[in-house]
Design a protein around this motif. Structure first.
Motif, PDB file in Angstrom:
ATOM      1  N   GLN A 223       1.410  -1.110  -0.504  1.00  0.00           N
ATOM      2  CA  GLN A 223      -0.310   0.335  -0.186  1.00  0.00           C
ATOM      3  C   GLN A 223       0.584   0.911   0.389  1.00  0.00           C
ATOM      4  N   TYR A 224       2.087   1.251   0.621  1.00  0.00           N
ATOM      5  CA  TYR A 224       3.019   1.768   0.513  1.00  0.00           C
ATOM      6  C   TYR A 224       4.120   2.707  -0.339  1.00  0.00           C
ATOM      7  N   ASN A 225       3.775   1.283  -1.468  1.00  0.00           N
ATOM      8  CA  ASN A 225       5.363   1.171  -2.484  1.00  0.00           C
ATOM      9  C   ASN A 225       4.691   1.722  -3.630  1.00  0.00           C
ATOM     10  N   PRO A 226       4.746   3.062  -4.236  1.00  0.00           N
ATOM     11  CA  PRO A 226       3.804   4.300  -4.857  1.00  0.00           C
ATOM     12  C   PRO A 226       3.705   3.157  -6.519  1.00  0.00           C
ATOM     13  N   ILE A 227       5.148   2.031  -6.674  1.00  0.00           N
ATOM     14  CA  ILE A 227       5.302   1.572  -8.297  1.00  0.00           C
ATOM     15  C   ILE A 227       3.971   0.619  -8.239  1.00  0.00           C
ATOM     16  N   ASN A 228       3.370   0.137  -6.940  1.00  0.00           N
ATOM     17  CA  ASN A 228       2.875  -0.705  -7.053  1.00  0.00           C
ATOM     18  C   ASN A 228       1.189  -0.340  -7.380  1.00  0.00           C
ATOM     19  N   ASN A 229       1.508   0.701  -7.179  1.00  0.00           N
ATOM     20  CA  ASN A 229      -0.169   1.533  -6.716  1.00  0.00           C
ATOM     21  C   ASN A 229      -0.392   2.889  -7.849  1.00  0.00           C
ATOM     22  N   ILE A 230       0.331   2.469  -8.576  1.00  0.00           N
ATOM     23  CA  ILE A 230       0.171   4.282  -9.927  1.00  0.00           C
ATOM     24  C   ILE A 230      -1.394   3.737 -10.666  1.00  0.00           C
ATOM     25  N   SER A 231      -1.735   4.622 -10.794  1.00  0.00           N
ATOM     26  CA  SER A 231      -3.475   5.036 -11.647  1.00  0.00           C
ATOM     27  C   SER A 231      -3.084   5.372 -12.375  1.00  0.00           C
ATOM     28  N   ASN A 232      -4.141   5.927 -13.745  1.00  0.00           N
ATOM     29  CA  ASN A 232      -4.498   6.936 -14.694  1.00  0.00           C
ATOM     30  C   ASN A 232      -3.588   8.012 -14.807  1.00  0.00           C
ATOM     31  N   ASP A 233      -4.705   8.462 -13.069  1.00  0.00           N
ATOM     32  CA  ASP A 233      -4.695   9.916 -12.521  1.00  0.00           C
ATOM     33  C   ASP A 233      -3.348  10.599 -11.672  1.00  0.00           C
ATOM     34  N   TYR A 234      -2.017   9.877 -12.105  1.00  0.00           N
ATOM     35  CA  TYR A 234      -1.182   9.737 -11.723  1.00  0.00           C
ATOM     36  C   TYR A 234      -0.451  10.869 -11.909  1.00  0.00           C
ATOM     37  N   PRO A 235      -0.191  12.275 -10.812  1.00  0.00           N
ATOM     38  CA  PRO A 235       0.219  13.522 -11.853  1.00  0.00           C
ATOM     39  C   PRO A 235       1.645  13.451 -12.750  1.00  0.00           C
ATOM     40  N   PRO A 236       1.957  14.205 -13.008  1.00  0.00           N
ATOM     41  CA  PRO A 236       2.819  14.156 -14.104  1.00  0.00           C
ATOM     42  C   PRO A 236       4.291  14.451 -12.646  1.00  0.00           C
ATOM     43  N   THR A 237       4.498  13.617 -13.667  1.00  0.00           N
ATOM     44  CA  THR A 237       5.983  13.317 -12.991  1.00  0.00           C
ATOM     45  C   THR A 237       8.057  13.572 -13.440  1.00  0.00           C
ATOM     46  N   LEU A 238       9.035  13.936 -12.369  1.00  0.00           N
ATOM     47  CA  LEU A 238       9.778  14.557 -14.132  1.00  0.00           C
ATOM     48  C   LEU A 238      10.413  14.253 -12.186  1.00  0.00           C
ATOM     49  N   PHE A 239      11.789  13.165 -12.919  1.00  0.00           N
ATOM     50  CA  PHE A 239      12.908  12.308 -12.004  1.00  0.00           C
ATOM     51  C   PHE A 239      14.007  12.721 -12.442  1.00  0.00           C
ATOM     52  N   LEU A 240      15.236  12.878 -11.348  1.00  0.00           N
ATOM     53  CA  LEU A 240      16.384  13.310 -11.901  1.00  0.00           C
ATOM     54  C   LEU A 240      17.068  12.684 -11.026  1.00  0.00           C
ATOM     55  N   HIS A 241      18.283  12.062 -11.048  1.00  0.00           N
ATOM     56  CA  HIS A 241      18.844  10.641 -10.585  1.00  0.00           C
ATOM     57  C   HIS A 241      20.559  10.988 -11.178  1.00  0.00           C
ATOM     58  N   GLY A 242      21.341  10.386 -10.424  1.00  0.00           N
ATOM     59  CA  GLY A 242      22.809  10.528 -11.222  1.00  0.00           C
ATOM     60  C   GLY A 242      22.639   9.432 -11.079  1.00  0.00           C
ATOM     61  N   ASP A 243      23.515   8.777 -12.411  1.00  0.00           N
ATOM     62  CA  ASP A 243      23.566   6.965 -13.170  1.00  0.00           C
ATOM     63  C   ASP A 243      25.274   6.386 -11.718  1.00  0.00           C
ATOM     64  N   GLN A 244      25.103   7.502 -10.626  1.00  0.00           N
ATOM     65  CA  GLN A 244      26.410   6.420 -10.411  1.00  0.00           C
ATOM     66  C   GLN A 244      26.052   6.693  -8.929  1.00  0.00           C
ATOM     67  N   ASP A 245      24.569   6.781  -8.488  1.00  0.00           N
ATOM     68  CA  ASP A 245      24.538   7.045  -7.357  1.00  0.00           C
ATOM     69  C   ASP A 245      24.588   5.198  -6.501  1.00  0.00           C
ATOM     70  N   THR A 246      25.588   6.350  -5.335  1.00  0.00           N
ATOM     71  CA  THR A 246      25.379   5.046  -4.586  1.00  0.00           C
ATOM     72  C   THR A 246      24.753   4.625  -3.271  1.00  0.00           C
ATOM     73  N   ASP A 247      23.857   5.418  -2.714  1.00  0.00           N
ATOM     74  CA  ASP A 247      23.122   5.471  -2.617  1.00  0.00           C
ATOM     75  C   ASP A 247      21.662   4.577  -2.654  1.00  0.00           C
ATOM     76  N   VAL A 248      21.075   5.450  -3.145  1.00  0.00           N
ATOM     77  CA  VAL A 248      19.716   5.112  -4.178  1.00  0.00           C
ATOM     78  C   VAL A 248      20.544   4.983  -5.352  1.00  0.00           C
ATOM     79  N   PRO A 249      19.823   3.270  -5.820  1.00  0.00           N
ATOM     80  CA  PRO A 249      19.881   3.341  -7.705  1.00  0.00           C
ATOM     81  C   PRO A 249      19.979   3.616  -7.991  1.00  0.00           C
TER      82      PRO A 249
END
Length: 288
Positions: free
Chosen positions: A206-232
């Motif tokens: 229930q608290y896992n975003p990737i399992n609870n995406i609906s058709n009205d999920y908001p527009p989302t922008l992701f920013l991530h470093g490709d060498q992130d040692t903490d969060v892949p």
């Protein structure tokens, strides 16, 4: 100019927000800090970022929230819901910003919480996730981290030295030992949520975003470093691909060669370029 207000009072724990009001009908960014839900504070948001976002015409509400393990996981999520509700219903007593155009932005664990708001009953108009994650049940969090196991091992007794009994929003840096312990043992989920993926999977999902995406999920922008040692880096890639696959407007900005917390090096040309895109994305979805 900053004004600090208490947005929630529970017993002896006051939960505060810094408000940077930019004028009538300005759209709002609610910012959620990092720290694995264990440490951190709203004071971590760099001044350079605050100035950049407010100069672009956005009012900013930078919040604290109660921290684990002293506060139950579900209650932390409740604080986020209540912060959004406070902006929409209470803060307008002082600030006449545009409550119909709210974005939620966060970094790392704050990115996770931001992504989670897209699964709630009230959904923001846009979400910005800096090196956040949409899957707390992945092996990256449920198994020992190779990266953190290379650091000096933290015993459980050492880990809890700076963990108290009273609820707190003051995530002092010395609480990071508890986080190191969780990553070295692969027990973040158990220690923070007080649930076991082997027995409480349905509740955790229930608290896992990737399992609870609906058709009205908001527009989302992701920013991530490709060498992130903490969060892949793959955490952002998977959420991006899932959203894109069901037709949600989304974009992934990859910061090549960058590690965790890359955005704090605000003078880096790559970071400057990324923030131009952040503002463009926000204006597209909040300033119609």
């Amino acid at each position: 100019m900053k004004e600090t207000r208490i947005y929630k009072q529970i017993d002896n724990c006051s939960i505060s927000a810094d408000i940077y009001y930019q004028g009538t009908d300005t759209p709002v960014i609610l910012y959620i800090h990092s720290g694995a839900l264990i440490f951190g504070t709203r004071e971590w948001l760099p001044t350079a970022q605050i100035e950049y976002l407010t100069n672009a015409g956005f009012s900013l509400v930078n919040i604290d929230y109660r921290l684990a393990p002293e506060t139950k996981f579900e209650i932390i999520i409740e604080d986020i819901r209540d912060a959004i509700e406070w902006v929409r219903t209470k803060a307008i007593e002082w600030y006449d910003f545009d409550i119909d155009n709210i974005a939620v932005m966060g970094s790392s664990a704050g990115g996770y919480l931001s992504l989670l708001t897209g699964t709630m009953d009230y959904k923001p108009k846009a979400i910005i996730s800096f090196y956040g994650y949409g899957d707390i049940l992945g092996t990256w969090y449920t198994e020992p981290s190779e990266y953190y196991c290379k650091k000096p091992m933290i015993s459980r007794s050492k880990a809890i030295e700076n963990i108290g009994f009273e609820e707190t929003t003051d995530g002092k840096w010395d609480r990071i030992d508890f986080y190191y312990y969780c990553r070295q043992q692969g027990v973040w989920v158990q220690e923070v949520t007080k649930m076991d993926p082997n027995y409480d999977l349905n509740k955790l999902m229930q608290y896992n975003p990737i399992n609870n995406i609906s058709n009205d999920y908001p527009p989302t922008l992701f920013l991530h470093g490709d060498q992130d040692t903490d969060v892949p880096y793959e955490q952002s890639v998977k959420m991006y691909e899932k959203l894109k696959g069901i037709g949600i407007e989304t974009k992934l900005i990859t910061i090549e060669g960058a590690d965790h917390v890359f955005d704090h090096d605000f003078e880096d040309p790559k970071v400057q370029g990324a923030f131009i895109e952040v503002v463009d994305f926000l204006k597209t979805h909040l300033c119609k």
